[in-house]
Write an enzyme that holds these catalytic residues in place. Structure first.
Site, PDB file in Angstrom:
ATOM      1  N   SER A  87      -9.521 -14.279 -47.289  1.00 24.45           N
ATOM      2  CA  SER A  87     -10.884 -13.785 -46.934  1.00 24.45           C
ATOM      3  C   SER A  87     -11.962 -14.636 -48.135  1.00 24.45           C
ATOM      4  O   SER A  87     -13.005 -14.643 -47.566  1.00 24.45           O
ATOM      5  CB  SER A  87     -11.194 -12.249 -47.348  1.00 24.45           C
ATOM      6  OG  SER A  87     -10.633 -12.068 -48.703  1.00 24.45           O
ATOM      7  N   SER A 117     -10.491 -15.909 -53.929  1.00 31.46           N
ATOM      8  CA  SER A 117     -10.377 -16.926 -55.145  1.00 31.46           C
ATOM      9  C   SER A 117     -11.700 -17.874 -55.267  1.00 31.46           C
ATOM     10  O   SER A 117     -11.863 -18.364 -56.304  1.00 31.46           O
ATOM     11  CB  SER A 117      -9.150 -17.658 -55.215  1.00 31.46           C
ATOM     12  OG  SER A 117      -7.861 -16.777 -55.071  1.00 31.46           O
ATOM     13  N   SER A 150      -5.205  -6.196 -53.297  1.00 28.86           N
ATOM     14  CA  SER A 150      -5.499  -4.953 -53.645  1.00 28.86           C
ATOM     15  C   SER A 150      -5.774  -3.844 -52.406  1.00 28.86           C
ATOM     16  O   SER A 150      -7.074  -3.602 -52.329  1.00 28.86           O
ATOM     17  CB  SER A 150      -6.442  -4.576 -54.742  1.00 28.86           C
ATOM     18  OG  SER A 150      -7.510  -5.421 -54.725  1.00 28.86           O
TER      19      SER A 150
HETATM   20  P1  ADP Z   1      -8.116 -15.552 -50.927  1.00 29.78           P
HETATM   21  O1  ADP Z   1      -8.291 -15.940 -52.314  1.00 29.78           O
HETATM   22  O2  ADP Z   1      -8.931 -14.308 -50.410  1.00 29.78           O
HETATM   23  O3  ADP Z   1      -6.928 -15.409 -50.260  1.00 29.78           O
HETATM   24  P2  ADP Z   1      -9.330 -18.190 -50.669  1.00 29.78           P
HETATM   25  O4  ADP Z   1     -10.166 -18.031 -51.577  1.00 29.78           O
HETATM   26  O5  ADP Z   1      -7.942 -18.876 -51.198  1.00 29.78           O
HETATM   27  O6  ADP Z   1      -8.870 -16.546 -50.107  1.00 29.78           O
HETATM   28  O7  ADP Z   1      -9.380 -19.185 -49.212  1.00 29.78           O
HETATM   29  C1  ADP Z   1     -10.692 -18.760 -48.579  1.00 29.78           C
HETATM   30  C2  ADP Z   1     -10.761 -19.873 -47.524  1.00 29.78           C
HETATM   31  O8  ADP Z   1     -11.975 -19.730 -47.042  1.00 29.78           O
HETATM   32  C3  ADP Z   1     -11.117 -21.160 -48.401  1.00 29.78           C
HETATM   33  O9  ADP Z   1     -10.563 -22.190 -47.884  1.00 29.78           O
HETATM   34  C4  ADP Z   1     -12.529 -21.466 -48.414  1.00 29.78           C
HETATM   35  O10 ADP Z   1     -13.178 -22.723 -48.728  1.00 29.78           O
HETATM   36  C5  ADP Z   1     -13.056 -20.686 -47.248  1.00 29.78           C
HETATM   37  N1  ADP Z   1     -14.448 -20.256 -46.990  1.00 29.78           N
HETATM   38  C6  ADP Z   1     -15.383 -20.512 -46.156  1.00 29.78           C
HETATM   39  N2  ADP Z   1     -16.640 -19.930 -46.267  1.00 29.78           N
HETATM   40  C7  ADP Z   1     -16.353 -19.145 -47.488  1.00 29.78           C
HETATM   41  C8  ADP Z   1     -17.307 -18.354 -47.969  1.00 29.78           C
HETATM   42  N3  ADP Z   1     -18.497 -18.182 -47.613  1.00 29.78           N
HETATM   43  N4  ADP Z   1     -16.749 -17.517 -49.193  1.00 29.78           N
HETATM   44  C9  ADP Z   1     -15.494 -17.633 -49.371  1.00 29.78           C
HETATM   45  N5  ADP Z   1     -14.605 -18.719 -48.910  1.00 29.78           N
HETATM   46  C10 ADP Z   1     -14.931 -19.404 -47.787  1.00 29.78           C
END
Ligand code: ADP
Length: 208
Positions: free
Chosen positions: A38, A41, A108
């Site tokens: 989502s 991170s 979570s």
């Molecule tokens: P999580 O920690 O929730 O598993 P990540 O941060 O690892 O997710 O991965 C999210 C992906 O979505 C990344 O590749 C990021 O570049 C992409 N993304 C695209 N748009 C957004 C945004 N507005 N906010 C956060 N991530 C984004």
């Protein structure tokens, strides 16, 4: 586990209030919750960069990293997931006590677990950030290939596929990442911290 009555909380001379004054910030937990991919991170990192640039003192606890060390003895059973969150909550609480703006990025998925973390600190020290991204978008992003593995049956109990994600009802911050850039999402969080006095600043710097 039983509490040991011979262990007594030791009052310390340097209190959280004193550290707060020294660091010029009101410590809190920024609890990012949302589906895998989502953007928790990514956003937590972007927010930390912004805060660092402003001279704030921060620490980021990231789900996968914590599982490499502190929680490496825990798996993904229901009991282990609860213990995982409980320990993270306790560690985050210690960081808050140390005066830091503490960011956590964990799926979570269960309300009750997030409630446990919330209950460990004062009510205004817990800021729940719902990283709200439709599962179709998460699955399309799939930066770690986990959705593919879950769909193929190689991962069981995967949140959103064969394990539920309970959406926060009243998160302090609600972010729809499919409608904004990473920077815009990060600015929303920094704005909130300024608006509610966690850090000093001008909200208009971050008008979006
Ligand atoms: P999580 O920690 O929730 O598993 P990540 O941060 O690892 O997710 O991965 C999210 C992906 O979505 C990344 O590749 C990021 O570049 C992409 N993304 C695209 N748009 C957004 C945004 N507005 N906010 C956060 N991530 C984004």
């Amino acid at each position: 586990m039983q509490e040991n009555e011979n262990i007594v909380w030791h009052e310390q001379h340097i209190t959280k209030d004193k550290r707060e004054e020294l660091l010029n910030q009101k410590p809190c937990i920024l609890w990012f919750t949302g589906l895998s991919a989502s953007g928790k991170s990514t956003l937590a990192n972007a927010v930390e960069v912004e805060l660092f640039k402003r001279g704030q003192k921060t620490y980021l606890l990231d789900g996968d990293n914590v599982r490499h060390g502190l929680n490496k003895d825990l798996g993904f059973s229901e009991l282990d997931r609860i213990e995982n969150i409980r320990r993270i909550g306790e560690v985050a609480k210690l960081f808050v006590d140390s005066g830091l703006l503490t960011l956590t990025a964990f799926i979570s998925p269960f309300k009750s677990d997030r409630q446990i973390a919330r209950s460990l600190v004062k009510y205004d020290e817990f800021i729940e950030i719902f990283v709200d991204t439709p599962i179709e978008v998460c699955e399309q992003r799939d930066p770690k290939g986990l959705y593919k593995k879950a769909r193929d049956g190689a991962i069981k109990n995967f949140t959103g596929i064969d394990s539920p994600y309970e959406q926060p009802e009243n998160p302090e911050i609600h972010i729809q990442t499919d409608q904004k850039t990473v920077q815009e999402c990060a600015d929303l969080v920094v704005n909130h911290l300024i608006k509610f006095g966690y850090i000093q600043g001008n909200e208009n710097d971050y008008a979006i």
